[in-house]
Design an enzyme around this catalytic site. Structure first.
Site: not given
Ligand code: ATP
Ligand code: MG
Length: 564
Positions: A37, A269, A279
């Site tokens: 994104e 992850r 982020k």
């Protein structure tokens, strides 16, 4: 293919599934995607996902798409789009660029198609326009142990829903006033299946789609359909999406999408020590000025590592070495530091610099004399050649390499002691010169002319070898000594992650280097002997004013601290 240190092919459960799908003839070709994104810069976690998605495409002669998952116009920006394209290209260059799709994909370019799919769901009575307000959703959705409550709008007729959805699109309603929801199962123990919202109203301009839309599809509706539109075979994502998988499958099974359809596979992850990886938190570090920007060399972003001087291959080797599992663990960031150390040990030219200079006068060296000595560029690389290093009466050594009153195990310079100056001569300390406060200003030594090149013809041994630069020839330059940004192994474990910011994560000093430093250009990496690996800073270096970043020290200084 696998550019990790071993030549063994990489094996993990995702690759096993890809293999068995190919053996079963499920897909004609492997197509993966990396779907960020554009709401921030890419970090080390993304690098792992890139290595996996591009790696699998590469190993199977497939393709990997770079696709922007850009369905939330509020937090996204063109700056992020551009940085992501540049970082992905940098990371895969020379390794997997052959499998990168020619086109860059944007989910927002599918908005028309997605709208069509939504209309299809409405016609099939599989989606409805809902009037519940955001504050009511939680109450209706309920908890996993008990069934949720159905929205009063759930039984709306498809004809009415079609009209309302069209009116949503036309901008007739305010944000939050209406949503489009999939009609699935309000009793499912998986809350994601309780009639999830698939479209919401946002009166916002989109960085890529412009002003065309005021309704935007949600991630769960967009992602699976984007995968399907692009002909993705294996949709690889991180574990938090495991609970979304039934919805991924429901959407694709409920619509007339082409076959074979994509399937989602999840892995854990990357969660490295001494870092934050979200982020949102990285943005906070930037916005609150804890770092100089997304590409601050202390940031765990690809842009940060790149500016600091890490190579793409060192990051890839690290990611590939960590492996792909479903195990939720933390990864020692020391492994990344070792990866770049191992690489630069083989490739970086050696140079001499003194970071904390102490002046040395060689009392028996002729005043007006200087000479040129030969130094090897890289002992690990036969073909790297030699360079010339000037030598003269006045030198600089590291302050830490001299002690007036040394403990037993100190083998460097001290009054009456002899050491080797690397590539040069044996020297012996004769006296110490101090100022009124008692601080050491300089030291006086004698050199042994017979030991030129660093060996004594009489076989005399010295225990210490230290580096030096000739004071009359030295170049002053700025050095930025970076250290870990956080002092805690897991900055998120307790309290606010900002509380454990390392106050010493950046030290800026003026250092002295041998003259050949001026020839080191941006993009080159050198080892300052006994100190670490350094590279010119791409932003702040200018002609005649070198600024060097420390990429990494020669050893893991934190490992020692942990053992103490
Ligand atoms: P963050 O939580 O840091 O904001 P994100 O998951 O929202 O990250 P996206 O831009 O949505 O970031 O991620 C793009 C791809 O990178 C996704 O497939 C995601 O699963 C993967 N990814 C993100 N973070 C990690 C990580 N720490 N380790 C491995 N893959 C990751
Ligand atoms: Mg995300």
């Amino acid at each position: 293919m696998n550019d990790a240190l071993s030549n063994e092919p990489l094996r993990d459960f995702v690759r096993d599934r890809v293999d068995s799908d190919l053996k079963a003839g499920k897909y004609p070709k492997v197509v993966t995607r990396f779907p960020p994104e554009p709401n921030g810069y890419l970090h080390l976690g993304h690098a792992k996902s890139i290595c996996l998605n591009f790696g699998i495409a590469l190993e199977n002669k497939g393709v990997c798409n770079l696709r922007f998952d850009d369905t939330n116009p509020v937090k996204e920006d063109k700056e992020y789009v551009n940085s992501i394209i540049s970082d992905v290209n940098w990371l895969i260059e020379g390794w997997a660029d052959s499998v990168l799709s020619e086109k860059t994909y944007f989910a927002s370019e599918y908005f028309d198609q997605l709208y069509g799919y939504a209309v299809q769901l409405i016609k099939d009575d599989k989606a409805y326009v809902c009037d519940l307000q955001p504050e009511e959703w939680e109450d209706y959705r309920g908890v996993p142990e008990e069934p949720g409550k159905e929205s009063p709008c759930r039984s709306r007729a498809p004809e009415e829903n079609l009209v309302l959805f069209e009116r949503m699109r036309a901008g007739e309603f305010a944000e939050g006033q209406k949503t489009l929801r999939a009609k699935i199962d309000m009793t499912s123990p998986n809350l994601h299946m309780r009639d999830p919202v698939i479209y919401r109203i946002r009166h916002e301009e989109h960085h890529h789609a412009g002003n065309k839309w005021c309704i935007y599809p949600m991630y769960d509706f967009t992602h699976c359909l984007s995968d399907s539109i692009e002909g993705i075979s294996h949709s690889i994502c991180t574990l938090e999406f495991e609970v979304h998988r039934p919805l991924y499958d429901w959407v694709l099974d409920s619509l007339p999408v082409p076959h074979p359809r994509p399937y989602q596979h999840e892995f854990s992850r990357l969660n490295p020590t001494y870092m934050v990886m979200s982020k949102r938190k990285l943005l906070q570090l930037v916005e609150e000025g804890h770092v100089s920007g997304w590409d601050d060399p202390r940031m765990p972003t690809i842009a940060g590592y790149r500016r600091r001087g890490f190579t793409a291959s060192s990051i890839r080797n690290f990611c590939q070495g960590v492996g792909v599992t479903k195990y939720k663990g933390v990864t020692d960031v020391g492994l990344l530091e070792n990866s770049i150390r191992d690489e630069l040990n083989k490739t970086a030219a050696r140079r001499c610099a003194v970071l904390d200079p102490l002046e040395v006068i060689l009392d028996n060296y002729p005043e007006a004399q200087s000479e040129v000595l030969e130094a090897v560029n890289n002992p690990e690389e036969e073909n790297a050649g030699v360079r010339e290093v000037p030598f003269s009466k006045r030198l600089y050594i590291e302050r830490a390499d001299f002690m007036e009153d040394p403990p037993k195990k100190f083998f460097r310079l001290a009054p009456g002691r002899e050491v080797r100056l690397r590539y040069a001569y044996y020297i012996t300390c004769q006296s110490v010169e101090k100022d009124k406060e008692g601080n050491i200003v300089r030291i006086h030594c004698t050199y042994d002319p017979e030991t030129r090149g660093g060996d004594s013809p009489d076989g005399r041994k010295v225990k210490g070898t230290i580096h030096w630069v000739s004071a009359d020839h030295a170049v002053d330059f700025e050095v930025r000594l970076y250290d870990r940004l956080f002092t805690r192994e897991n900055p998120e474990s307790e309290g606010d992650f900002l509380d454990c910011i390392n106050p010493d994560s950046l030290k800026v000093i003026t250092a002295k280097a041998e003259p050949s430093i001026k020839e080191v250009t941006v993009g080159q990496r050198v080892q300052f002997e006994r100190l670490g690996y350094f590279t010119p800073d791409v932003v702040d270096t200018s002609v005649g004013k070198p600024v060097f970043n420390r990429i990494v020290g020669l050893r893991d200084s934190w490992a020692k601290i942990a053992k103490k």
